[in-house]
Scaffold this motif. Structure first.
Motif, short mmCIF file in Angstrom:
data_model
loop_
_atom_site.label_atom_id
_atom_site.label_comp_id
_atom_site.label_asym_id
_atom_site.label_seq_id
_atom_site.Cartn_x
_atom_site.Cartn_y
_atom_site.Cartn_z
N MET B 112 0.72 -1.13 0.08
CA MET B 112 0.00 0.04 -0.04
C MET B 112 1.07 1.21 -0.11
SD MET B 112 -3.09 -0.94 -0.39
CE MET B 112 -4.17 0.74 -0.12
N GLU B 115 1.69 2.28 -3.43
CA GLU B 115 0.35 2.96 -4.17
C GLU B 115 0.40 4.34 -3.54
OE1 GLU B 115 -2.08 1.46 -5.93
OE2 GLU B 115 -1.85 -0.58 -5.68
N GLU B 116 0.81 4.58 -2.29
CA GLU B 116 0.76 5.79 -1.69
C GLU B 116 1.85 6.50 -2.44
OE1 GLU B 116 1.38 5.80 2.61
OE2 GLU B 116 2.05 7.66 2.68
N GLU B 118 2.52 6.15 -5.34
CA GLU B 118 2.14 6.25 -6.83
C GLU B 118 3.50 5.73 -7.71
OE1 GLU B 118 -0.66 9.03 -8.60
OE2 GLU B 118 -0.77 9.84 -6.60
N THR B 146 -7.55 1.57 -9.27
CA THR B 146 -6.77 1.66 -8.03
C THR B 146 -7.28 0.36 -7.09
OG1 THR B 146 -8.30 3.32 -7.41
CG2 THR B 146 -6.01 3.97 -8.12
N SER B 334 -10.09 8.07 -2.21
CA SER B 334 -8.59 8.08 -1.16
C SER B 334 -7.98 6.78 -1.51
CB SER B 334 -8.84 8.18 0.42
OG SER B 334 -9.60 7.24 0.64
N LEU B 335 -6.82 6.61 -1.31
CA LEU B 335 -6.11 5.49 -1.39
C LEU B 335 -6.51 4.39 -0.43
CD1 LEU B 335 -3.70 3.60 -2.59
CD2 LEU B 335 -2.20 4.77 -0.55
N GLU B 345 -6.31 9.56 5.42
CA GLU B 345 -6.12 10.37 4.28
C GLU B 345 -6.32 11.79 4.50
OE1 GLU B 345 -5.20 8.56 1.25
OE2 GLU B 345 -4.69 6.86 2.53
#
Lengths: 255, 472, 218
Positions: B112, B115-116, B118, B146, B334-335, B345
């Motif tokens: 994750m 992902e945060e 990117e 996502t 949000s992620l 977030e």
């Protein structure tokens, strides 16, 4: 049932905090709650200066505005009597959130003393008054919706059920996902109406599917939400606050 | 207020998609049941949650010292430790490692934090390829989406939707809606990718300061592949993932797998303490650990919000959230979605961007009840509602006060005045009782799906007086 | 990026330390299980996640291995000739007929990665110990039995000693004194690889072994 909680001995007098929602929309529920306590030989005091617990502003993030309202309630219940509240949500505000509202402030001690005296109606009936109910009503099937605050904040879901189970002619039926929120959430229903609508639609369907003759809840916010939806859709049983329900079924009409 | 309008649009889209609604309802019901079965003894569960909460709280209180200890022990073991204050710095660190090895192909395990960062976008823009190898992540990467859930990224998709996606992207593979067949197809495709990749990337579930060990929880084996097969392994993690002792790991592992998916243990628990040592015949020859801050130290500064950093990313709060179940992960925008996302977030990316999220909760408490490390999620959501409308400019949260509107503030002022003055309040209810006949039947969105509440002719105040209940 | 390090640590240290460190009691009670109970729990838990568990004797486990290899029509079997399992395996294979080819590669995996990835059917490895409570094997891969043996081939056969069963993971860490020196890689393995990423439905055989076979020496 929260075993950690300390319950007082049966008092001579109690305060009743009726809540603003009951005051305006369901006064008969408040009255029923007071009558249930009075019938047990306890004097019930209803201070006329009480207003609202302050939860709407508190949950919207308006803390100064909340404090002004909270101080009014604290002033209004000055004696050392238990304060009984016919709502898990408002009782939770009074008992658990008031100390947060005044955390680190000079009034903190005073507020803490107040909060310690707060009891939700059903826990007060069960644990303090040790009430014994005699059912005078016709056989009926009842679905119970326990408010999330009653269940998780006040821990009184078992007390709600215990009272209904005392009624010999009442068959308690259980809806699917009974612990799931009905989607009211105070200002949530206004700020996020579509999500709220999706939630109440599911809740109303689950209750209707039980085939219950009646819906009972200890919180008028949930009741207003669920029965409001059921009426709108023309489905489901009628709804009643648990205090009204208990009082009606156990009260012998004076002739 | 643009964020609110955009949020509402996404919510509408989700609520009006019956397939999506069904996918989430079925999946969340299943996950809740699995968790419940994994904790048959409620008292033991409560004791374990207290242990977990204490372990995480302890690690946070000692965080600066533990990070230094982690760094020292990792370094001693041969793991290269990097620090990044921002996601830009973290991406740059990863890119530099790749460049040093003239690497262009990365295979990724589920992370994750990546992902945060990117990271995929960033590396692809530099001409590198980045392939997700977790089955769920692979599926959503194929569809340029996502994650909609932190442990089950493709949970919003049905098997039919996935089968169609596979056919579209891999027309050579025969169409199948059979889950095992699709899984095997992914195995076949990705095997070649593990084989070729220059660099493997992973997240970290727990970083043990005492021994300099990186722990990874997984079921598929892709995490082990990414950390074992390519010559270079890069682990990225938030600084809050450090724990003090190895003995802290078993209770956290137990809580994590049971809360997440009801598993008593994951298929693999992979503990990495060094790169390949002389004489060893496989494993990466370099292991890097990237420690990312990205606002975590800011959250850390607040005594109350601090608790949000305890999270072990199990996803139980979203599985039990009635709002998440209705709208799914993407609607949050949000992620990290769900209750913990609505807490973290806005703190990371600002209340001006994500302030709507803390309001999208009924504060029903289901999340707080199941959190394995007892994060007081409703309390934190509540705190952020305050942060976004407070106007004293003394808080530390980004975007503080940004959601305050003059109109709303005025309404609450008036409300407060009316409810702090009993005479005004009583006058108001009396008036409402008198005017009950002319109250409209339609009141905003409330009556779209409900009848309007009926004001009683007499208030409880009045009834109490008439019935002789004393005032004091 | 030492500046980043200093900044992060400085920010963390600037916190008003109102919260005192939590006094952690790390003593863990271990369940009072007999050897039989441990074996029983281990087998049940592992089987519940589709691991094939065979209880075998010290003298016949390699025969069982040969038998299973035949049954599963393995083309070849990777093993470590310098590992703890070598002698019995070699003895059985010498005597047996129609058994899969024994493969040994006592060099770095990098040189025969393609073969490992695409040609090897199965690998057999020893284990360090195991955990009864949750049904997991503990592996500390060695130069002889590297990490990829238990990961890449579609079938992993593991030999577990019943005498090495701990009650819990915490017990294993304490009894084996893990804190005095962690290996490059320590692993808990509880079953064949699996995923529930599609519709929360379990599918076995994702990226790791499709089959996990445990020979439990009682």
């Amino acid at each position: 049932m929260s075993l950690a909680k300390h319950y007082p001995d049966r008092p001579d007098k109690v305060y009743f905090f009726g809540t603003c929602l009951i005051d305006l929309l369901y006064p008969e529920a408040g009255l029923a709650g007071m009558q249930l306590i009075k019938r047990e030989g306890v004097q019930v005091i209803f201070p006329q200066d009480q207003t609202c617990c302050g939860q709407p502003a508190w949950n919207s993030g308006y803390r100064d505005e909340t404090r002004a309202v909270v101080l009014n309630q604290i002033r209004t219940f000055p004696q050392d009597y238990p304060i009984v509240v016919p709502s898990g949500s408002c009782a939770g505000m009074l008992r658990h959130h008031y100390p947060e509202v005044f955390k680190g402030r000079p009034e903190a001690g005073l507020v803490e003393d107040f909060s310690q005296r707060v009891f939700e109606l059903t826990e007060f009936l069960v644990h303090v008054l040790k009430i014994e109910l005699r059912d005078l009503g016709e056989p009926t099937k009842v679905a119970l919706h326990t408010a999330c605050s009653a269940r998780r904040e006040m821990g009184v879901a078992d007390e709600h059920e215990a009272l209904l189970r005392q009624l010999g002619n009442v068959q308690l039926v259980e809806q699917a996902r009974k612990a799931e929120c009905c989607g009211f959430g105070g200002t949530f229903a206004v700020k996020h109406p579509d999500i709220s609508a999706a939630m109440v639609t599911d809740k109303a369907k689950a209750i209707t599917d039980t085939g219950a003759d009646q819906l009972v809840s200890g919180d008028c916010g949930c009741l207003m939400n669920i029965t409001g939806h059921m009426q709108h859709q023309g489905i489901g049983p009628k709804g009643q606050h648990i205090a009204s329900f208990l009082w009606e079924r156990t009260h012998a009409a004076e002739s | 207020m643009q964020q609110k309008a955009e949020f509402e649009q996404r919510v509408q889209k989700a609520l009006n998609n019956p397939q999506l609604r069904r996918n989430f309802r079925v999946a969340m019901d299943g996950l809740m049941e699995k968790r419940s079965n994994a904790f048959p003894d409620k008292e033991a569960l409560e004791a374990l949650r207290i242990t977990g909460a204490n372990i995480r709280a302890n690690a946070l209180v000692k965080q600066p010292e533990l990070l230094e200890q982690l760094e020292a022990n990792c370094t001693r073991n041969g793991i290269q430790v990097h620090w990044a204050e921002t996601i830009e710095q973290a991406n740059r660190i990863v890119l530099e490692i790749m460049e040093r090895h003239q690497a262009t192909g990365m295979i990724k395990g589920k992370s994750m934090v990546s992902e945060e960062m990117e990271l995929n976008h960033f590396l692809e823009a530099q001409g590198n390829s980045c392939i997700e190898s977790d089955l769920g992540e692979y599926i959503i990467q194929l569809d340029h989406e996502t994650p909609s859930h932190i442990i089950a990224p493709a949970i919003h998709k049905s098997k039919q939707e996935i089968a169609q996606l596979f056919q579209e992207k891999h027309p050579d593979i025969p169409y199948s809606e059979d889950i095992e067949t699709m899984t095997r197809s992914a195995r076949k495709i990705l095997r070649g990718k593990f084989f070729e990749a220059d660099v493997g990337l992973s997240g970290v579930n727990f970083a043990v300061a005492e021994t300099g060990t990186l722990c990874l929880v997984e079921n598929e084996g892709n995490g082990r592949m990414c950390t074992t097969v390519p010559p270079v392994h890069i682990a990225v993690t938030g600084i809050e993932k450090v724990v003090e002792k190895l003995a802290d790991v078993p209770p956290l592992l137990k809580l994590l797998t049971r809360s997440a998916s009801g598993q008593h243990i994951s298929t693999y628990f992979n503990m990495i303490s060094s790169p390949r040592k002389p004489g060893e015949r496989d494993g990466p020859t370099e292991v890097h650990l990237v420690l990312l801050d990205n606002q975590r130290s800011r959250i850390y500064a607040d005594e109350e919000l601090f608790d949000s950093l305890r999270c072990i990313r199990c996803g139980a709060c979203m599985n039990h959230c009635p709002v998440y179940t209705r709208i799914g992960g993407h609607a949050y925008g949000s992620l990290i979605p769900g209750p913990i996302g609505s807490v973290i977030e806005p703190q990371k990316f600002g209340l001006e961007n994500f302030g709507v999220l803390p309001t999208a909760s009924t504060l029903c408490g289901a999340c707080g009840e199941v959190c394995p490390v007892k994060i007081p999620l409703p309390k934190l959501l509540h705190r952020l509602r305050y942060e976004q409308v407070r106007n004293d400019h003394t808080g530390a949260t980004i975007g503080q006060g940004s959601q305050r509107s003059t109109r709303e503030a005025l309404i609450w002022k008036l409300w407060s005045w009316a409810h702090a003055n009993p005479a005004v309040y009583r006058g108001g209810t009396r008036l409402a009782g008198l005017l009950r006949g002319v109250v409209p039947n339609k009141i905003g969105p409330w009556t779209r799906v409900r009848t309007a509440p009926k004001i009683a002719p007499k208030s409880l105040h009045q009834l109490a007086r008439e019935e002789g209940f004393e005032n004091e | 990026m030492s500046k980043a390090r200093d900044n992060i640590l400085a920010r963390l240290r600037a916190r008003n330390a109102e919260k005192a460190p939590v006094d952690l009691d790390r003593t863990v009670e271990s369940p009072d299980w007999s050897r039989e109970e441990r074996i029983d729990r281990f087998c049940k838990a592992m089987r519940s996640v589709k691991t094939e568990v065979h209880t075998v004797g010290r003298e016949n486990w390699a025969k069982k291995l040969a038998e299973l290899s035949k049954q599963k029509k393995l083309k070849n079997l990777l093993y470590a000739p310098a590992g703890p399992l070598a002698e019995p395996i070699e003895a059985v294979w010498r005597a047996g007929e129609g058994l899969p080819e024994l493969v040994t590669r006592e060099v770095e995996v990098d040189g025969w990665k393609e073969e490992l990835f695409f040609d090897i059917d199965a690998a057999v490895t020893s284990t360090r110990s195991a955990i009864a409570e949750v049904g997991a094997m503990i592996l500390w891969p060695t130069p002889e039995e590297p990490r990829t043996f238990s990961l890449v081939p579609p079938v992993h056969i593991a030999v577990v000693e019943a005498d090495q069963l701990h009650n819990t993971f915490a017990d294993a860490i304490a009894a084996e004194e893990w804190t005095s020196g962690m290996p490059t890689n320590a692993l808990l393995i509880s079953g064949p690889s699996k995923s529930a990423d599609i519709e929360q439905t379990l599918a076995y055989g994702v990226h790791g072994p499709v089959e996990l076979i445990v020979l439990l020496i009682e």
